[in-house]
Write a protein that holds these residues in place. Structure first.
Motif, PDB file in Angstrom:
ATOM      1  N   ASN B   9       0.833  -1.204   0.000  1.00 46.03           N
ATOM      2  CA  ASN B   9       0.000   0.000   0.000  1.00 46.03           C
ATOM      3  C   ASN B   9       0.869   1.255   0.000  1.00 46.03           C
ATOM      4  OD1 ASN B   9      -2.383  -1.437   0.012  1.00 46.03           O
ATOM      5  ND2 ASN B   9      -2.534  -1.469   2.247  1.00 46.03           N
ATOM      6  N   ILE B  10       0.459   2.202  -0.806  1.00 46.24           N
ATOM      7  CA  ILE B  10       1.231   3.430  -0.979  1.00 46.24           C
ATOM      8  C   ILE B  10       0.401   4.641  -0.572  1.00 46.24           C
ATOM      9  CG2 ILE B  10       2.397   4.911  -2.691  1.00 46.24           C
ATOM     10  CD1 ILE B  10       2.947   2.352  -4.293  1.00 46.24           C
ATOM     11  N   GLY B  11       1.026   5.568   0.147  1.00 48.30           N
ATOM     12  CA  GLY B  11       0.400   6.852   0.463  1.00 48.30           C
ATOM     13  C   GLY B  11       1.196   7.981  -0.158  1.00 48.30           C
ATOM     14  N   ILE B  12       0.500   8.956  -0.728  1.00 51.36           N
ATOM     15  CA  ILE B  12       1.157  10.083  -1.398  1.00 51.36           C
ATOM     16  C   ILE B  12       0.884  11.352  -0.590  1.00 51.36           C
ATOM     17  CG2 ILE B  12       1.363  11.386  -3.564  1.00 51.36           C
ATOM     18  CD1 ILE B  12       1.702   8.555  -4.342  1.00 51.36           C
ATOM     19  N   ILE B  13       1.927  12.069  -0.213  1.00 48.50           N
ATOM     20  CA  ILE B  13       1.754  13.324   0.524  1.00 48.50           C
ATOM     21  C   ILE B  13       2.235  14.476  -0.351  1.00 48.50           C
ATOM     22  CG2 ILE B  13       2.304  14.599   2.626  1.00 48.50           C
ATOM     23  CD1 ILE B  13       2.708  11.978   4.065  1.00 48.50           C
ATOM     24  N   GLY B  14       1.310  15.348  -0.729  1.00 46.06           N
ATOM     25  CA  GLY B  14       1.626  16.423  -1.665  1.00 46.06           C
ATOM     26  C   GLY B  14       1.163  16.024  -3.048  1.00 46.06           C
ATOM     27  N   PHE B  15       0.179  16.782  -3.583  1.00 51.14           N
ATOM     28  CA  PHE B  15      -0.400  16.349  -4.856  1.00 51.14           C
ATOM     29  C   PHE B  15      -0.351  17.475  -5.888  1.00 51.14           C
ATOM     30  CE2 PHE B  15      -3.853  14.420  -7.509  1.00 51.14           C
ATOM     31  CZ  PHE B  15      -3.190  13.226  -7.745  1.00 51.14           C
ATOM     32  N   GLY B  16       0.848  17.985  -6.104  1.00 50.57           N
ATOM     33  CA  GLY B  16       1.068  18.968  -7.165  1.00 50.57           C
ATOM     34  C   GLY B  16       1.507  18.253  -8.431  1.00 50.57           C
ATOM     35  N   THR B  17       2.413  18.889  -9.167  1.00 48.20           N
ATOM     36  CA  THR B  17       2.860  18.337 -10.450  1.00 48.20           C
ATOM     37  C   THR B  17       3.480  16.951 -10.283  1.00 48.20           C
ATOM     38  OG1 THR B  17       3.394  20.605 -11.067  1.00 48.20           O
ATOM     39  CG2 THR B  17       4.251  18.870 -12.488  1.00 48.20           C
ATOM     40  N   VAL B  18       4.395  16.833  -9.311  1.00 48.69           N
ATOM     41  CA  VAL B  18       5.127  15.573  -9.157  1.00 48.69           C
ATOM     42  C   VAL B  18       4.228  14.491  -8.536  1.00 48.69           C
ATOM     43  CG1 VAL B  18       7.021  14.449  -7.912  1.00 48.69           C
ATOM     44  CG2 VAL B  18       7.405  16.636  -9.080  1.00 48.69           C
ATOM     45  N   GLY B  19       3.452  14.862  -7.528  1.00 43.27           N
ATOM     46  CA  GLY B  19       2.556  13.884  -6.897  1.00 43.27           C
ATOM     47  C   GLY B  19       1.561  13.320  -7.901  1.00 43.27           C
ATOM     48  N   SER B  20       0.960  14.201  -8.679  1.00 41.50           N
ATOM     49  CA  SER B  20      -0.033  13.703  -9.645  1.00 41.50           C
ATOM     50  C   SER B  20       0.647  12.948 -10.791  1.00 41.50           C
ATOM     51  CB  SER B  20      -0.907  14.844 -10.167  1.00 41.50           C
ATOM     52  OG  SER B  20      -0.122  15.878 -10.697  1.00 41.50           O
ATOM     53  N   GLY B  21       1.860  13.397 -11.193  1.00 45.43           N
ATOM     54  CA  GLY B  21       2.605  12.657 -12.210  1.00 45.43           C
ATOM     55  C   GLY B  21       2.909  11.235 -11.750  1.00 45.43           C
ATOM     56  N   VAL B  41      -0.208  -3.610  -6.103  1.00 41.05           N
ATOM     57  CA  VAL B  41       0.293  -2.295  -5.693  1.00 41.05           C
ATOM     58  C   VAL B  41      -0.866  -1.306  -5.690  1.00 41.05           C
ATOM     59  CG1 VAL B  41       1.946  -0.460  -6.218  1.00 41.05           C
ATOM     60  CG2 VAL B  41       2.521  -2.839  -6.769  1.00 41.05           C
ATOM     61  N   GLU B  42      -1.220  -0.803  -4.514  1.00 46.31           N
ATOM     62  CA  GLU B  42      -2.376   0.087  -4.417  1.00 46.31           C
ATOM     63  C   GLU B  42      -2.002   1.432  -3.811  1.00 46.31           C
ATOM     64  OE1 GLU B  42      -5.256  -0.239  -5.629  1.00 46.31           O
ATOM     65  OE2 GLU B  42      -5.484  -2.405  -5.945  1.00 46.31           O
ATOM     66  N   VAL B  43      -2.436   2.513  -4.464  1.00 45.70           N
ATOM     67  CA  VAL B  43      -2.394   3.831  -3.838  1.00 45.70           C
ATOM     68  C   VAL B  43      -3.644   3.923  -2.979  1.00 45.70           C
ATOM     69  CG1 VAL B  43      -2.459   6.321  -4.231  1.00 45.70           C
ATOM     70  CG2 VAL B  43      -1.136   4.840  -5.764  1.00 45.70           C
ATOM     71  N   VAL B  44      -3.461   3.993  -1.660  1.00 51.77           N
ATOM     72  CA  VAL B  44      -4.643   3.934  -0.776  1.00 51.77           C
ATOM     73  C   VAL B  44      -4.990   5.293  -0.172  1.00 51.77           C
ATOM     74  CG1 VAL B  44      -4.337   1.496  -0.213  1.00 51.77           C
ATOM     75  CG2 VAL B  44      -3.232   3.238   1.214  1.00 51.77           C
ATOM     76  N   LYS B  45      -4.086   6.254  -0.250  1.00 55.80           N
ATOM     77  CA  LYS B  45      -4.402   7.578   0.303  1.00 55.80           C
ATOM     78  C   LYS B  45      -3.510   8.639  -0.339  1.00 55.80           C
ATOM     79  CE  LYS B  45      -6.921   8.294   3.299  1.00 55.80           C
ATOM     80  NZ  LYS B  45      -8.374   8.662   3.161  1.00 55.80           N
ATOM     81  N   LEU B  63     -10.106   8.346  -1.732  1.00 54.11           N
ATOM     82  CA  LEU B  63      -8.637   8.322  -1.583  1.00 54.11           C
ATOM     83  C   LEU B  63      -8.077   9.639  -1.056  1.00 54.11           C
ATOM     84  CD1 LEU B  63      -7.296   6.474  -4.764  1.00 54.11           C
ATOM     85  CD2 LEU B  63      -7.858   5.551  -2.515  1.00 54.11           C
ATOM     86  N   ARG B  64      -8.903  10.674  -1.064  1.00 53.45           N
ATOM     87  CA  ARG B  64      -8.393  12.002  -0.710  1.00 53.45           C
ATOM     88  C   ARG B  64      -8.295  12.223   0.794  1.00 53.45           C
ATOM     89  NH1 ARG B  64     -12.111  15.836  -4.621  1.00 53.45           N
ATOM     90  NH2 ARG B  64     -11.969  14.525  -6.490  1.00 53.45           N
ATOM     91  N   GLY B  65      -7.215  12.848   1.187  1.00 55.27           N
ATOM     92  CA  GLY B  65      -7.064  13.237   2.578  1.00 55.27           C
ATOM     93  C   GLY B  65      -6.458  14.625   2.650  1.00 55.27           C
ATOM     94  N   GLU B  66      -6.451  15.204   3.843  1.00 57.12           N
ATOM     95  CA  GLU B  66      -5.885  16.555   3.970  1.00 57.12           C
ATOM     96  C   GLU B  66      -4.769  16.624   4.995  1.00 57.12           C
ATOM     97  OE1 GLU B  66      -8.950  19.444   4.438  1.00 57.12           O
ATOM     98  OE2 GLU B  66      -9.812  19.019   2.461  1.00 57.12           O
TER      99      GLU B  66
END
Lengths: 432, 432
Positions: B9-21, B41-45, B63-66
């Protein structure tokens, strides 16, 4: 829980340029490598049939052997470097080493291109590992990049200058204006070309390498016999001049492309735009260009040489040692899970540079142009130099994109014209 | 024996150009990556402060968090991608993630350059891992190459074009003959340069990156403050013309060299020979050149861009997953076991191109040349253009190799001459 390795023993089979280069790099970097890995790394046996010829490095008699069995039968040896080259006895030795659970490192392109799938299967079954970074591009770490950082890339094309001999010859022709024969002799004089240069100049060596690169890039086990192959022996200095006028250089490229669900696999000379990152790669240097959906990457470096290839082998040894130390052999396995068929050459679409040897007579250009038109080949540029009436002269044509089948048909018709003595085509690689 | 992973499971922190790419590449390649790794392989948050602004990819609300805590506190998340940038809160988040045993992937050059050693130590203690391929050269897999295949190399030099903004500006100046200000405005218009471009044009960004490359290449933790730094704002189109006449291009290079047991660390514009593999790298492309005892390697590719950097991050994620699956986290650890001091800039030896703004009066050239001579700086070329008597004009000098201290002393004396208005030096990189 297995205890972590503190010592790894290495055996070297074949002690020519590459074998001795490997040992030299290993010994010179021993301290740094051991400190980085936390493992003692020892070369415990080196096997070669001939201990008479001189080398750049002196080996203590206690390390010398003459029979590969001295390494294969020694259970204390963890990693075997195969540096013999060719298919046999390399194949039997590597296979047996893998069956015995030893990690094998080899730069043998012919072995990997022809027997790679079978050997990887053996490694998988025995829990051993097979590394072959040095098999393509000598010291360029392209195999490792494809296995690791680029594994998630959707690769669309991979092509490169993967044969230093032919690149040296073409560079000489281009920079000095000499003929193919003169450039070949210079390459032979410098030791860059074999006395019988067929493997290089006819593209066999490059075909092995693109079969390996394509297999990794497209996860498809490519048969080297499926690679279309054309060498550089027919190229003239005039071809290079014409290319230059249009903004191109001539290179022997090994090319693999995915077009829909078919693979193009081919080795042949191309006109490459002079702005391309591979265009300025001259001499015996190699270079590989990878185009994926998200990035274009170019890797440039030495294509051969004992210590450069030795460094690639040492890179593999380091990876092998880490996997032994952490008991994770097979972690970066190969997955030939796709199965793309190879596109027949006649369906491949290219632009072409066509050189026609014809008599300078009234109406010749019209007759040739008519044949191109009749086969559906449209022209984008023509160059007829000032020539002597009724003498043979080279006329150059640049076509628009056309399938190989149509171009070849046009050449066939053109060759039959009474005013034409010969017709020869070089493909144009648009470069991304 | 731990059971092998079947899901990560993968979590992404920061969703600008690089995060969304990153998410885009992960999702588009999901099938291939899972098939190659044998792991789901899952993006869970995905966490970001702002879910209003539009992106190139739509994320389901579930999937969205703040709040980063949603990822940090979630024990089911194995891998955290930090794509916020800057030092804080990135540092605190990455540190906590590592302490909690999560693998962290980040392309954050400032974070790694300033806090890399500390974070790697945290990772070592908690048994987690830190990857940062995207921090240098965007999509170019140079970090991985230094960690793996080049680990055994005795690297003597590593230098590169590691800032796309300045390379774009210099390319514009070179190809179109425009001024620095005009080229900067064009870069800003195209989104390649920030409204306040200081980080790029003054070389701060490049200094972070060479600190990272030098640390890995020389196994020494380099402090970014030890990197000598000079930007491109003082360059004139005439400098580029003079360079071209002598067979050079002007590039902003980030340079690290080992000279005996000292490191040279510097970012500044250089005259680079036009034959060098980095000389034809134009626009926002990046390129890195590595010279080791056994091989010269060049890596060329995209320096930025969401999906190119995203591909680098996905490459790291793949490595991270393999290490989770095979329980071998830490297998390719970093070893800052060496401790080379940094050579004082005044001791660095270079050739220099010196541009002097002086009045066209009798004896001027002699006076300037005399000052060079008095400081032990010998000259290899001079160019004084045809100018108007008694008006200011640019005179160019090319020096032989000389220590920085002597050159600077000469410049100091020359600036004091009554006939001289200004003196400015650009170093020459011979290119090995």
């Amino acid at each position: 829980m297995e205890e972590k390795r503190t010592r790894v023993n290495i055996g070297i089979i074949g002690f020519g340029t590459v074998g001795s280069g490997t040992v030299k790099v290993l010994w010179e970097q021993k301290f740094e490598i051991e400190r980085a890995l936390g493992v003692t790394v020892e070369v415990v046996k080196i096997v070669d049939k001939d201990w008479i010829r001189s080398r750049s490095i002196v080996i203590p008699p206690s390390l010398r052997g003459e029979d590969p069995a001295e390494i294969l039968n020694d259970d204390s040896i963890d990693i075997v470097v195969e540096a013999i080259g060719g298919l046999e006895p390399a194949f039997s030795i590597v296979k047996e080493a893998l069956e015995r659970g030893k990690t094998v490192v080899t730069p043998n392109k012919e072995l990997i291109a022809k027997k790679g799938k079978e050997l990887l299967q053996v490694a998988l079954q025995s829990g051993s590992e097979l590394f072959f970074e040095g098999s393509v591009g000598g010291g360029i770490p392209i195999i490792h990049a494809l296995k690791e950082q680029l594994l998630g890339d959707d690769i669309e094309e991979i092509f490169g200058i993967v044969n230093g001999t032919t690149n040296f010859i073409l560079s000489e022709m281009s920079l000095k204006g000499v003929s193919y024969q003169e450039a070949l002799r210079e390459a032979q004089r410098l030791g860059y070309a074999e006395p019988v240069p067929t493997m290089d100049v006819e593209g066999f060596d490059a075909a092995y390498k693109i079969a390996i690169l394509a297999s990794l890039s497209f996860r498809t086990q490519v048969d080297v016999d499926q690679v279309y192959r054309e060498g550089i022996t027919a190229l003239l200095p005039q071809d290079i001049d014409f290319a230059r006028e249009l903004g191109y250089v001539i290179k022997l490229l090994a090319i693999a492309k995915k077009d829909k669900n078919q693979l193009e696999l081919r080795v042949h000379p191309v006109l490459l735009p002079s702005w391309h990152s591979l265009a300025s790669v001259n001499g015996v240097e190699n270079a590989i260009f990878v185009k994926s959906r998200t990035r274009n990457l170019t890797f440039i470096g030495p294509g051969a040489g004992g210590e450069a290839t030795g460094s690639a082998i040492v890179g593999d040894i380091i990876e092998a040692i880490r996997n032994l130390k952490y008991s994770c052999r097979g972690r970066a396995g190969y997955n030939f899970t796709a199965n793309f068929p190879v596109k027949p050459m006649k369906e491949v679409v290219n632009q072409y540079c066509v050189r026609i040897l014809a008599y300078d007579r009234p109406g010749v250009l019209g007759k040739i142009a008519a044949e191109f038109g009749a086969c559906g080949v449209s022209l984008s540029a023509v160059k007829q130099p000032v020539s002597v009436p009724d003498q043979l002269t080279h006329i150059y044509f640049l076509t628009h994109h056309t399938p190989e089948s149509q171009l070849q048909l046009a050449l066939e018709h053109i060759r039959k014209l009474s005013v034409v003595s010969d017709a020869f085509a070089i493909r144009v690689e648009s470069g991304s």
